[in-house]
Design a protein around this motif. Structure first.
Motif, PDB file in Angstrom:
ATOM      1  N   UNK A  26       0.831  -1.199   0.000  1.00  0.00           N
ATOM      2  CA  UNK A  26       0.000   0.000   0.000  1.00  0.00           C
ATOM      3  C   UNK A  26       0.867   1.250   0.000  1.00  0.00           C
ATOM      4  N   UNK A  27       1.950   1.246   0.762  1.00  0.00           N
ATOM      5  CA  UNK A  27       2.883   2.374   0.754  1.00  0.00           C
ATOM      6  C   UNK A  27       3.516   2.555  -0.620  1.00  0.00           C
ATOM      7  N   UNK A  28       3.902   1.467  -1.262  1.00  0.00           N
ATOM      8  CA  UNK A  28       4.481   1.545  -2.608  1.00  0.00           C
ATOM      9  C   UNK A  28       3.468   2.104  -3.600  1.00  0.00           C
ATOM     10  N   UNK A  29       2.217   1.693  -3.471  1.00  0.00           N
ATOM     11  CA  UNK A  29       1.148   2.182  -4.337  1.00  0.00           C
ATOM     12  C   UNK A  29       0.976   3.692  -4.177  1.00  0.00           C
ATOM     13  N   UNK A  30       0.933   4.149  -2.934  1.00  0.00           N
ATOM     14  CA  UNK A  30       0.762   5.587  -2.674  1.00  0.00           C
ATOM     15  C   UNK A  30       1.960   6.372  -3.194  1.00  0.00           C
ATOM     16  N   UNK A  31       3.165   5.880  -2.962  1.00  0.00           N
ATOM     17  CA  UNK A  31       4.362   6.555  -3.474  1.00  0.00           C
ATOM     18  C   UNK A  31       4.336   6.655  -4.994  1.00  0.00           C
ATOM     19  N   UNK A  32       3.936   5.576  -5.648  1.00  0.00           N
ATOM     20  CA  UNK A  32       3.859   5.589  -7.111  1.00  0.00           C
ATOM     21  C   UNK A  32       2.816   6.594  -7.589  1.00  0.00           C
ATOM     22  N   UNK A  33       1.687   6.665  -6.897  1.00  0.00           N
ATOM     23  CA  UNK A  33       0.642   7.624  -7.271  1.00  0.00           C
ATOM     24  C   UNK A  33       1.158   9.055  -7.165  1.00  0.00           C
TER      25      UNK A  33
END
Length: 64
Positions: A26-33
């Motif tokens: 989830x953290x990786x997803x938010x960072x990518x966004x």
């Protein structure tokens, strides 16, 4: 602390341990966004990541 508080603390820590990988995704997803990129994640992983964060907060409250 009474018995219920101890059991809630144990349950929160168990939830955190089981959902730690999803929280990382989830953290990786938010960072990518934030960077305008895409990171694949499922609805279940999002849900587990949110549950991790809830349990983390509960664990911190219970330990104080």
């Amino acid at each position: 602390m009474n018995n219920k508080d101890i059991l809630d603390f144990i349950k929160a820590n168990f939830t955190m341990r089981n959902n730690a990988a999803c929280y990382q995704k989830l953290n990786c997803f938010v960072d990518a966004m934030h960077r305008g990129q895409y990171y694949p994640i499922t609805d279940e992983e999002i849900h587990c990541g949110v549950e991790y964060k809830k349990a983390e907060g509960k664990s911190l409250v219970e330990s104080n």
